[in-house]
Design an enzyme around this catalytic site. Structure first.
Site, short mmCIF file in Angstrom:
data_model
loop_
_atom_site.label_atom_id
_atom_site.label_comp_id
_atom_site.label_asym_id
_atom_site.label_seq_id
_atom_site.Cartn_x
_atom_site.Cartn_y
_atom_site.Cartn_z
N HIS A 36 88.43 93.73 -6.78
CA HIS A 36 88.64 95.16 -6.55
C HIS A 36 88.17 95.56 -5.15
CE1 HIS A 36 88.52 99.50 -8.01
NE2 HIS A 36 87.82 99.55 -6.89
N GLU A 37 86.95 95.15 -4.80
CA GLU A 37 86.41 95.50 -3.50
C GLU A 37 87.11 94.74 -2.37
OE1 GLU A 37 84.46 98.00 -3.12
OE2 GLU A 37 84.27 98.26 -5.29
N HIS A 40 90.18 96.55 -1.28
CA HIS A 40 89.85 97.62 -0.32
C HIS A 40 89.66 97.04 1.08
CE1 HIS A 40 89.53 100.86 -3.14
NE2 HIS A 40 88.51 100.35 -3.79
#
Length: 344
Positions: A36-37, A40
């Protein structure tokens, strides 16, 4: 997972089996948070936005990066995280159902299904329109695009974050009062959201007040110390004591800035070693300090900061001044007061 979820979903197995499966599930969740990170970070870097680091901890994950220069990029960077979690959730659910109905692996299927539902929950929760969640960044991008005012958009998203944080904390306390221990997580997440959103509200107000200011207008004179001095000589230097600053800029033998010394590190040196440890050995080197020229825009300098000020102001490599957090606060208050007086 090992004590409650898996025994309820797949009864009749040994404690060791539940423990191992719970560990695998925890690792899969950690990998999911990292992906998820990473989504980003990769999206931000492809857009030319600075990425400092990623942190995964008990309450989720955080990626520290520079501010996107446009609402479109803000939307892209913020939206890719929840999208990744939703995709991972769908893939995990599909894999879990496949393992259950095709090869009848009950325990692996349970772990995959739990991972899938957790990722879906993570993706949906992150879409809440409240900073610092990704949904808050999406809200910020929308307001920014609609109104053309970045600071106003940040304030709207941060105020929403404060409200949602307080609601989550309140709901958690109610859960605890009714004997549900899981409520502590809502309390912690809510407090984390509220504190992060409050910091963002303050930052947005600070940026709005300092818009258009040059570094040279904000800096104050700085008393530098030679970086070759030993700790005991520096502590005995009346100029360093009179500076009343928690940090001291250092200069080399040519008079050029070489680093920044935190006086707390200086005081932490054992008295027996203060005669042999030199200031430059304790200082943050110039390459890792936040530096700027007097003509640089203050807000742009703060945007590229990976940590709070001080900012060392250099003119042709020589120390011209320093900008500290206290200086920024005082300047922002004066400008806000002046703006209020003008509006009246």
């Amino acid at each position: 997972m090992a004590r409650q979820t898996l025994p309820a979903w797949v009864p009749g197995r040994s404690a060791a089996t539940y423990g191992f499966a719970g560990l695998v599930g925890a690792l899969l969740l950690t990998v999911s948070l990292l992906l998820h990170e990473t989504a980003h970070a990769v999206t931000a870097r492809r857009a030319g936005i600075r990425v400092d680091d990623m942190t995964v901890f008990a309450l989720g994950g955080v990626t520290r990066m520079g501010r996107p220069p446009s609402p479109r990029l803000q939307f892209a960077v913020a939206g890719i995280g929840p999208l990744t979690s939703l995709v991972l959730g769908g893939l995990s659910l599909a894999a879990g159902l496949g393992a259950l109905h095709t090869v009848h692996w009950a325990m692996p299927s349970a772990v995959l299904l739990w991972t899938g539902w957790t990722n879906l929950l993570l993706g949906v929760f992150n879409l809440l329109p409240a900073a610092p969640l990704d949904g808050g960044r999406l809200l910020q991008a929308a307001v920014w695009w609609r109104r053309g005012d970045r600071e106003r958009a940040e304030r709207v998203a941060s105020r929403a974050g404060q409200a949602v944080g307080l609601l989550l904390s309140s709901a958690g306390w109610v859960e605890l009062l009714y004997g549900n221990g899981a409520g502590i997580w809502f309390v912690l997440i809510g407090l984390f959201m509220w504190s992060s959103a409050t910091a963002e509200v303050r930052r947005a107000a600070l940026v709005a007040a300092l818009r258009g200011v040059r570094i040279g207008q904000a800096m104050i004179p700085a008393t530098a110390a030679p970086d070759w001095l030993t700790a005991d000589r520096l502590l005995a230097d009346p100029a360093a004591r009179a500076a009343h600053q928690p940090v001291v800029p250092l200069v080399d033998v040519d008079g050029r800035a070489s680093g920044l010394l935190d006086l707390r590190r200086l005081m932490a040196v054992p008295p027996a070693r203060r005669g042999e440890v030199r200031a430059r050995e304790l200082a943050t080197p110039l390459s890792r300090c936040l530096t700027a020229a007097p003509q640089d825009d203050l807000v742009e300098v703060l945007d590229r900061a990976t940590a709070p000020p001080p900012v060392l102001v250099l003119d042709d490599g020589r120390l011209a001044g320093i900008v500290t957090v206290d200086v920024l606060d005082r300047l922002a208050r004066r400008r806000l007061a002046a703006a209020g007086t003008t509006s009246r």
